[in-house]
Each structure stands twice: as C-alpha cells, then as structure tokens.
Design a protein around this motif. Sequence first.
Motif, PDB file in Angstrom:
ATOM      1  N   GLU A   1      32.166  43.991  34.559  1.00  0.00           N
ATOM      2  CA  GLU A   1      33.145  43.096  33.948  1.00  0.00           C
ATOM      3  C   GLU A   1      33.596  42.062  34.974  1.00  0.00           C
ATOM      4  O   GLU A   1      33.448  42.269  36.189  1.00  0.00           O
ATOM      5  CB  GLU A   1      34.346  43.891  33.424  1.00  0.00           C
ATOM      6  N   PRO A   2      34.183  40.951  34.507  1.00  0.00           N
ATOM      7  CA  PRO A   2      34.647  39.925  35.460  1.00  0.00           C
ATOM      8  C   PRO A   2      35.716  40.473  36.405  1.00  0.00           C
ATOM      9  O   PRO A   2      36.570  41.256  35.993  1.00  0.00           O
ATOM     10  CB  PRO A   2      35.235  38.833  34.558  1.00  0.00           C
TER      11      PRO A   2
ATOM     12  N   ASN B   1      38.253  46.275  38.535  1.00  0.00           N
ATOM     13  CA  ASN B   1      37.725  46.106  37.184  1.00  0.00           C
ATOM     14  C   ASN B   1      36.590  47.104  36.973  1.00  0.00           C
ATOM     15  O   ASN B   1      36.066  47.660  37.932  1.00  0.00           O
ATOM     16  CB  ASN B   1      37.201  44.675  36.979  1.00  0.00           C
TER      17      ASN B   1
ATOM     18  N   LYS C   1      35.579  53.017  38.151  1.00  0.00           N
ATOM     19  CA  LYS C   1      34.910  51.737  37.895  1.00  0.00           C
ATOM     20  C   LYS C   1      33.664  51.884  37.025  1.00  0.00           C
ATOM     21  O   LYS C   1      33.099  50.890  36.603  1.00  0.00           O
ATOM     22  CB  LYS C   1      34.522  51.079  39.223  1.00  0.00           C
TER      23      LYS C   1
ATOM     24  N   THR D   1      43.335  44.945  34.062  1.00  0.00           N
ATOM     25  CA  THR D   1      43.631  45.626  32.802  1.00  0.00           C
ATOM     26  C   THR D   1      44.612  46.774  33.016  1.00  0.00           C
ATOM     27  O   THR D   1      44.674  47.367  34.092  1.00  0.00           O
ATOM     28  CB  THR D   1      42.344  46.201  32.156  1.00  0.00           C
TER      29      THR D   1
END
Length: 189
Positions: free
Chosen positions: A139-140, A135, A48, A149
Amino acid sequence: MNTFEEEVELCVKLLKEGKVFVYPTDTIWGIGCDATNAKAVDRILKIKNRPAGQGLIILVDSVERLKDYVVDPSPVAADLIKAAKNPLSIVFKQSKGLAKNLSSDGSVCVRVTSNEFCKAVIRKLGAPITSTSANLHGEPSPANFADITENMKQSADYVVSLYHDVVVKPKASTIIRIKDDNTFDVLRS
C-alpha cells in the motif's frame, strides 16, 4: 502530551519490553522495534503483512555505529553518508549483533538517521531500531501522520505523541548496495 524527553523514555521502555511503535523518522512515519529482538521483528513483518524474505531497514544514530552492526563496512560508506543531501540507506553484505530475521541472506540495510527523536531513542536504547513505513505491504506509504490508517495505529503497542501536526513533503530514502570494488548500485532512488 509528553515532553520530548518523556516520550523518548517511554518509547525506550516499551522497546526494551519487545513492543512495537509507530514513530516519525527523517523520511516518513514508520513502524519499528528494537532491531536486535527477533520476536519483535517477526511482529512487524506480521503487522505489515510483509514477506519474510524482504529485509527491513535499521536506523543507527551515527556513522561510527556501523562497525557495531556491519561486518567489514566499506570505507566508502561513511563518505557517501556524509556527502548525501537526502536520507541514504545502504545495504551491506553481512550484519552482526542484530535479529537474524531482518533479512533472508544475512545482509542488512542501514540508515544513519538525522531525526533527533530517533537518535535520542537509539542512544538511550543502546541498539538500532527497525524502520519500515507505517502501512500494509504494497500500500502507499503514509506521507504524514494523518495518512496512517487506524488499523495500523491500533496494531502497534504505542504511537509516538509528537509531531502529529507537522506536515512535510516526505520521501523514502535512497537505497544503494556497495559492491566489492567500492562502486554501488542504486536499488531505490
């Protein structure tokens, strides 16, 4: 696709080996590991790109399990958890039986999960799992599986094969810290 039971068995096997997985929770999709395994926790922080000083939430399967991982849990905690209409994570001053690198000060943030898959994994594993959004730090958070992602999915050892098509309006849990006088501060709503 695996059945629910097969998926639980596979995830527990991997977690016992110190692996990291992407999985559905009662809030948003998370990336997690066995919360008692310091090497696996380090790996989550690296994946992360999360600062080591920021703690990770752990999930337990019942209010009764708080006593296994929290030193002197406040008696008001169980009442707050039972009364909460939305997922509630509580920061306790001191943990026990967990990886020391879950936080920088020995505290622990715990949520009693309502997600049946998470409960089944935790029960079969016999230990809590870490829960942090799937994430990169800053980041969102992914609202649904489709928002995770490819890089995040590939960084994990396994991605749970269930619930990919479930579209929900997820929200991160509310986080509170219970004070010595049994009042609390809201850290995230």
